[in-house]
Design an enzyme around this catalytic site. Structure first.
Site, PDB file in Angstrom:
ATOM      1  NE  ARG A  14      -5.023   7.511 -10.491  1.00  0.00           N
ATOM      2  CZ  ARG A  14      -5.073   8.002 -11.717  1.00  0.00           C
ATOM      3  NH1 ARG A  14      -6.187   8.006 -12.385  1.00  0.00           N
ATOM      4  NH2 ARG A  14      -3.999   8.502 -12.273  1.00  0.00           N
ATOM      5  CG  ASP A  15      -0.453   0.774  -6.969  1.00  0.00           C
ATOM      6  OD1 ASP A  15      -1.153  -0.266  -7.044  1.00  0.00           O
ATOM      7  OD2 ASP A  15       0.776   0.759  -7.139  1.00  0.00           O
ATOM      8  CG  LEU A  16      -4.150   1.711   0.032  1.00  0.00           C
ATOM      9  CD1 LEU A  16      -2.897   2.432   0.507  1.00  0.00           C
ATOM     10  CD2 LEU A  16      -5.364   2.236   0.772  1.00  0.00           C
ATOM     11  CG  ASN A  51       2.263   0.692  -2.713  1.00  0.00           C
ATOM     12  OD1 ASN A  51       3.435   0.367  -2.805  1.00  0.00           O
ATOM     13  ND2 ASN A  51       1.489   0.862  -3.756  1.00  0.00           N
ATOM     14  CB  THR A  75      -1.223  -3.584  -8.187  1.00  0.00           C
ATOM     15  OG1 THR A  75      -0.058  -2.789  -7.910  1.00  0.00           O
ATOM     16  CG2 THR A  75      -0.840  -5.049  -8.252  1.00  0.00           C
TER      17      THR A  75
END
Length: 163
Positions: free
Chosen positions: A95-97, A101, A148
């Site tokens: 959920r934040d790739l 990251n 993000t």
């Protein structure tokens, strides 16, 4: 409180996952105010750093996009897809790739065999934890925008059902 939940979620996720391309946690330290994860040092920096030239001109503060050669990019994309497949098979949503990251173990050039490391599982979600919830709550959780904003899937921004 939200930050503590994210740290706990990340810790739980990383201790259950065992993949060579996912960040490894060596130790955890807790003091009165903070929780510290100790992981190996990834000297290659972020994939994001490959994309942007930090040599900005003195006349302009603007960051300039540098094209990444395909022969450098292909193995990194392949490794990222291998991790995404592993997470899918383990019912984990990152959920934040984003490029920030995805770390490189070492400096990357066309002669290196550097590997990526996926980091920052603070927004991750174990889909198995949703199995006892009513469908409307599951839909709410899965459609809630996390991570993000600039990297959010268009389907979530448009609030389309059944994507």
């Amino acid at each position: 409180m939200v930050e503590q939940q994210m740290i706990l979620r990340e810790f739980q996720c990383l201790t259950k996952l065992d993949h060579p391309l996912i960040q490894e946690i060596l130790e955890v330290f807790i003091d009165r105010n903070f929780i510290y994860f100790v992981s190996p040092f990834y000297s290659g920096g972020e994939i994001y750093d490959l994309m942007y030239n930090d040599n900005t001109s003195e006349e302009s503060e603007e960051i300039q996009l540098e094209p990444v050669p395909e022969d450098l990019l292909k193995p990194l994309i392949f490794q990222t897809l291998k991790v995404m497949n592993y997470l899918k098979n383990n019912n984990i949503l990152h959920r934040d790739l984003k490029p920030q990251n995805i770390m490189l173990e070492s400096f990357y050039d066309k002669n290196s065999k550097s590997f990526i490391k996926i980091i920052d599982f603070g927004y991750s979600l174990n889909l198995n934890s949703l199995s006892t919830l009513p469908k409307d709550q599951v839909d709410l959780i899965l459609n809630f925008i996390m991570g993000t904003f600039a990297y959010t899937a268009p389907e979530l921004l448009e609030q389309k059902d059944n994507f």
